[in-house]
Design a protein around this motif. Structure first.
Motif, PDB file in Angstrom:
ATOM      1  N   LYS A  35      -6.634  10.375  15.661  1.00  0.00           N
ATOM      2  CA  LYS A  35      -5.311  10.568  15.017  1.00  0.00           C
ATOM      3  C   LYS A  35      -5.331  10.980  13.702  1.00  0.00           C
ATOM      4  O   LYS A  35      -4.684  12.152  13.214  1.00  0.00           O
ATOM      5  N   GLY A  36      -6.508  10.484  12.906  1.00  0.00           N
ATOM      6  CA  GLY A  36      -6.689  11.171  11.497  1.00  0.00           C
ATOM      7  C   GLY A  36      -7.419  12.197  11.518  1.00  0.00           C
ATOM      8  O   GLY A  36      -7.866  12.829  10.419  1.00  0.00           O
ATOM      9  N   LEU A  37      -7.855  12.895  12.646  1.00  0.00           N
ATOM     10  CA  LEU A  37      -8.552  14.231  12.859  1.00  0.00           C
ATOM     11  C   LEU A  37     -10.059  14.220  12.172  1.00  0.00           C
ATOM     12  O   LEU A  37     -10.671  15.187  11.429  1.00  0.00           O
ATOM     13  N   VAL A  45      -6.900  21.616   2.155  1.00  0.00           N
ATOM     14  CA  VAL A  45      -8.175  21.174   2.175  1.00  0.00           C
ATOM     15  C   VAL A  45      -8.808  20.571   3.513  1.00  0.00           C
ATOM     16  O   VAL A  45     -10.009  20.566   3.694  1.00  0.00           O
ATOM     17  N   TYR A  46      -7.901  19.943   4.296  1.00  0.00           N
ATOM     18  CA  TYR A  46      -8.189  19.137   5.560  1.00  0.00           C
ATOM     19  C   TYR A  46      -7.385  19.869   6.845  1.00  0.00           C
ATOM     20  O   TYR A  46      -6.250  20.377   6.708  1.00  0.00           O
ATOM     21  N   ARG A  47      -8.294  19.726   7.906  1.00  0.00           N
ATOM     22  CA  ARG A  47      -7.667  20.325   9.209  1.00  0.00           C
ATOM     23  C   ARG A  47      -6.354  19.749   9.579  1.00  0.00           C
ATOM     24  O   ARG A  47      -6.036  18.513   9.053  1.00  0.00           O
ATOM     25  N   THR A  48      -5.621  20.372  10.381  1.00  0.00           N
ATOM     26  CA  THR A  48      -4.328  19.978  10.785  1.00  0.00           C
ATOM     27  C   THR A  48      -4.496  19.855  12.357  1.00  0.00           C
ATOM     28  O   THR A  48      -3.520  19.503  13.116  1.00  0.00           O
ATOM     29  N   ARG A  49      -5.503  20.253  12.912  1.00  0.00           N
ATOM     30  CA  ARG A  49      -5.875  20.118  14.503  1.00  0.00           C
ATOM     31  C   ARG A  49      -7.150  20.297  14.408  1.00  0.00           C
ATOM     32  O   ARG A  49      -8.044  20.970  13.873  1.00  0.00           O
ATOM     33  N   VAL A  56      -6.006   8.615  -4.831  1.00  0.00           N
ATOM     34  CA  VAL A  56      -7.375   8.827  -4.161  1.00  0.00           C
ATOM     35  C   VAL A  56      -7.790  10.107  -3.493  1.00  0.00           C
ATOM     36  O   VAL A  56      -8.651  10.585  -3.632  1.00  0.00           O
ATOM     37  N   ALA A  57      -6.563  10.770  -3.265  1.00  0.00           N
ATOM     38  CA  ALA A  57      -6.832  12.132  -2.700  1.00  0.00           C
ATOM     39  C   ALA A  57      -7.487  13.045  -3.687  1.00  0.00           C
ATOM     40  O   ALA A  57      -8.182  13.978  -3.621  1.00  0.00           O
ATOM     41  N   ASP A  58      -6.929  13.022  -5.037  1.00  0.00           N
ATOM     42  CA  ASP A  58      -7.363  13.619  -6.220  1.00  0.00           C
ATOM     43  C   ASP A  58      -8.940  13.401  -6.272  1.00  0.00           C
ATOM     44  O   ASP A  58      -9.792  14.469  -6.553  1.00  0.00           O
ATOM     45  N   GLN A  59      -9.201  12.382  -6.290  1.00  0.00           N
ATOM     46  CA  GLN A  59     -10.736  11.639  -6.305  1.00  0.00           C
ATOM     47  C   GLN A  59     -11.401  12.244  -5.354  1.00  0.00           C
ATOM     48  O   GLN A  59     -12.685  12.872  -5.351  1.00  0.00           O
ATOM     49  N   ILE A  60     -11.081  12.418  -4.017  1.00  0.00           N
ATOM     50  CA  ILE A  60     -11.825  12.889  -2.915  1.00  0.00           C
ATOM     51  C   ILE A  60     -11.841  14.411  -3.016  1.00  0.00           C
ATOM     52  O   ILE A  60     -13.112  14.702  -2.921  1.00  0.00           O
ATOM     53  N   ILE A 101      -8.293   1.891   7.646  1.00  0.00           N
ATOM     54  CA  ILE A 101      -8.305   3.182   8.247  1.00  0.00           C
ATOM     55  C   ILE A 101      -6.733   3.429   8.567  1.00  0.00           C
ATOM     56  O   ILE A 101      -6.589   4.722   8.433  1.00  0.00           O
ATOM     57  N   GLU A 102      -5.970   2.708   9.363  1.00  0.00           N
ATOM     58  CA  GLU A 102      -4.676   3.028   9.259  1.00  0.00           C
ATOM     59  C   GLU A 102      -3.838   3.623   8.217  1.00  0.00           C
ATOM     60  O   GLU A 102      -3.261   4.372   8.227  1.00  0.00           O
ATOM     61  N   GLU A 103      -4.291   2.820   6.891  1.00  0.00           N
ATOM     62  CA  GLU A 103      -3.599   3.347   5.581  1.00  0.00           C
ATOM     63  C   GLU A 103      -4.029   4.570   5.023  1.00  0.00           C
ATOM     64  O   GLU A 103      -3.356   5.540   4.594  1.00  0.00           O
ATOM     65  N   PHE A 104      -5.434   4.712   5.325  1.00  0.00           N
ATOM     66  CA  PHE A 104      -5.850   6.205   4.917  1.00  0.00           C
ATOM     67  C   PHE A 104      -5.323   7.132   5.815  1.00  0.00           C
ATOM     68  O   PHE A 104      -4.967   8.353   5.312  1.00  0.00           O
ATOM     69  N   VAL A 105      -5.186   6.980   7.114  1.00  0.00           N
ATOM     70  CA  VAL A 105      -4.719   8.026   7.816  1.00  0.00           C
ATOM     71  C   VAL A 105      -3.174   8.245   7.793  1.00  0.00           C
ATOM     72  O   VAL A 105      -2.634   9.497   7.640  1.00  0.00           O
ATOM     73  N   ALA A 106      -2.365   7.293   7.408  1.00  0.00           N
ATOM     74  CA  ALA A 106      -0.802   7.454   7.258  1.00  0.00           C
ATOM     75  C   ALA A 106      -0.554   8.073   5.897  1.00  0.00           C
ATOM     76  O   ALA A 106       0.278   8.653   5.819  1.00  0.00           O
ATOM     77  N   LYS A 107      -1.606   7.502   4.703  1.00  0.00           N
ATOM     78  CA  LYS A 107      -1.051   7.924   3.498  1.00  0.00           C
ATOM     79  C   LYS A 107      -1.821   8.979   2.778  1.00  0.00           C
ATOM     80  O   LYS A 107      -1.285   9.546   1.855  1.00  0.00           O
ATOM     81  N   VAL A 108      -3.219   9.060   3.161  1.00  0.00           N
ATOM     82  CA  VAL A 108      -3.914  10.067   2.396  1.00  0.00           C
ATOM     83  C   VAL A 108      -4.178  11.231   2.992  1.00  0.00           C
ATOM     84  O   VAL A 108      -4.199  12.149   2.585  1.00  0.00           O
ATOM     85  N   VAL A 109      -4.383  11.105   4.463  1.00  0.00           N
ATOM     86  CA  VAL A 109      -4.687  12.529   5.324  1.00  0.00           C
ATOM     87  C   VAL A 109      -3.528  13.574   5.008  1.00  0.00           C
ATOM     88  O   VAL A 109      -3.939  14.562   4.720  1.00  0.00           O
ATOM     89  N   PRO A 110      -2.238  12.974   5.065  1.00  0.00           N
ATOM     90  CA  PRO A 110      -1.271  13.826   4.945  1.00  0.00           C
ATOM     91  C   PRO A 110      -1.418  14.811   3.584  1.00  0.00           C
ATOM     92  O   PRO A 110      -0.994  15.921   3.472  1.00  0.00           O
ATOM     93  N   ILE A 111      -1.711  14.140   2.622  1.00  0.00           N
ATOM     94  CA  ILE A 111      -1.603  14.866   1.021  1.00  0.00           C
ATOM     95  C   ILE A 111      -2.894  15.619   1.093  1.00  0.00           C
ATOM     96  O   ILE A 111      -2.797  16.786   0.660  1.00  0.00           O
ATOM     97  N   LEU A 112      -4.147  15.302   1.818  1.00  0.00           N
ATOM     98  CA  LEU A 112      -5.234  16.240   2.098  1.00  0.00           C
ATOM     99  C   LEU A 112      -4.643  17.449   2.640  1.00  0.00           C
ATOM    100  O   LEU A 112      -5.218  18.780   2.384  1.00  0.00           O
ATOM    101  N   GLN A 113      -3.960  17.244   3.742  1.00  0.00           N
ATOM    102  CA  GLN A 113      -3.499  18.415   4.516  1.00  0.00           C
ATOM    103  C   GLN A 113      -2.525  19.402   3.682  1.00  0.00           C
ATOM    104  O   GLN A 113      -2.757  20.811   3.950  1.00  0.00           O
TER     105      GLN A 113
END
Length: 450
Positions: free
Chosen positions: A49-51, A415-419, A372-376, A399-411
């Protein structure tokens, strides 16, 4: 931020209850999860789910029996990855395997089979076993010396690469009528080396990515040699930009010395991310999940783990890097101990600062989802790293928290894939196809289980 074609690579470790040994009381789930294949499927589906590029299984073929701890490795990772590949599409799998206690033919056969079954989604993390308890599970011989283990590992991979390329049906000529195959598409390897004598060929053909992607973890001199000769994805502990640049340059310079193109190497260190609604909340979670309980507890742990006399120790004094040079002859992995040394070599830090920079030997990033996204992004944007292997303190919660809260910011920041797009891990990491085998365009299509 300028959006480019380059994308952040992210793997996620999903061993047992999470990465941090003291965080398990605060996770969702039961103690029986660690032996339940359905639990690992749920974690893999969450990572999908977090790609994430891949789920990462470390391994240690010995049961840790500390009554105050917890088992960290249970089901054989290659078997587990094969089962999960049949159930969860797209995502890759990193299976850790020992070169010290395996035979090249058996490993080459099993891993090439899994790579074919999964459609080219396997990464193998080759490690040189360092624990005497592991040695005791494979006979009466003592654990080999470090230099011998790395020399054996390098020859091991030389043999495996030859075997992986030894039967390539795509190279067949015209098959004579009445014959099933062109036997010249396979060839013996006739390897006769210091540690192994193997005839070949392998009875599994070349897979969809030539051979599984090779990951390697280690920052000692022997580990860097192995990474430079064979590693494609390097799992390591990089705690700062200067340390990361120095490590990357060292590995790539060593690769050039071995006649290898350094562009075929990706640096993907470990990362522990702790997210809170505020930075203060994230700091408290770090103290809780680490088992230290407070910042003073973190400092006390630092003093204890590094053999420092607590009498008169000033946690706000600049630390002397030379005080933290790991013993090169110690049984434990030298590379993990080098992370702190490298950090202090390049930055003047106090103990109070250091305990918020590293957790479980890996880079620690703490704060709100945006922080967290800034530091990554920070170390990725200038090429210091190519991505990270996220090591969540708790599974599944972090993992759930990272996928729900950080992944959308990276997208959102581009910088991060959407599919998922590329079908194989080799393509996803932009790694070259192995020499000596035919590329996918010239190969017959293979189906996969998921």
């Amino acid at each position: 931020m300028t959006i480019t074609q380059r994308k952040l690579n992210l793997n996620v470790g999903i061993n047992t209850t999470g990465y941090l040994g003291h965080a398990w009381p605060y996770r969702t789930g039961t103690r029986h999860d660690i032996n339940d294949p359905a639990y690992y499927r749920r974690l893999t589906e969450l990572a999908h789910k977090g790609l994430f590029d891949a789920v990462f299984f470390s391994d240690h073929p010995a049961l840790m029996t500390d009554p105050e701890g917890r088992p960290f490795h249970t089901i054989d990772p290659l078997i587990l990855c094969t089962a999960l590949a049949a159930q969860v599409p797209d995502i890759g799998f990193v299976a850790t395997m020992s070169s010290t206690y395996n035979s090249p033919y058996n490993l080459a056969r099993r891993t090439q089979s899994t790579d074919i079954v999964s459609g080219g989604r396997l990464i193998i993390n080759i490690v040189s076993s360092f624990n005497p308890n592991v040695a005791a599970n494979f006979g009466s011989e003592p654990l080999p010396q470090r230099h011998e283990r790395y020399a054996k590992a390098s020859e091991f991979l030389d043999v495996a690469k030859k075997l992986w390329a030894s039967w390539d049906p795509a190279r067949e000529g015209d098959v004579p009528e009445g014959r099933f195959w062109d036997a010249t598409s396979a060839h013996t390897i006739d390897h006769d080396g210091t540690y192994f004598t193997v005839k070949g060929p392998l009875n599994v053909p070349v897979g969809p990515q030539g051979h599984p992607v090779i990951a390697q973890a280690g920052a000692s001199e022997g580990g860097i040699d192995l990474a430079a000769r064979h590693g494609e994805i390097i799992y390591c502990n990089i705690l700062s930009r200067p340390a990361g640049r120095a490590f990357g340059e060292k590995v790539r310079d060593r690769a050039r010395a071995f006649g290898r193109d350094p562009a075929s190497i990706r640096i993907v260190p470990g990362l522990v991310a702790i997210v809170g609604e505020t930075r203060a909340e994230a700091l408290r979670k770090h103290e809780l999940f680490s088992g230290a309980g407070s910042e003073d507890g973190l400092i006390a742990r630092f003093i204890r783990e590094n053999g420092i006399d607590p009498a008169g120790f000033d946690p706000d004094a600049i630390l002397d890097a030379e005080r933290f040079i790991p013993d090169p002859n110690r049984l434990l992995a030298v590379g993990m101990g080098l992370g702190l040394l490298d950090l202090l070599t390049h930055e003047k830090l106090t103990a109070r600062q250091v305990v918020r920079r590293s957790e479980g030997h890996h880079r620690l990033v703490i704060g709100t989802p945006d922080e967290v996204a800034d530091q990554i992004i920070d170390l990725w944007a200038d090429g210091t790293v190519d991505g990270y292997t996220l090591q969540p303190p708790r599974a599944p919660d972090d993992i759930e928290e990272f996928v729900a809260k950080v992944v959308p910011i990276l997208q959102d920041r581009g910088v991060y894939r959407t599919r998922y797009e590329e079908s194989t891990i080799r393509e996803r990491y932009g790694l070259p196809f192995p020499e000596g085998t035919t590329r996918p365009a010239d190969r017959p299509a293979l189906s996969r289980l998921a």
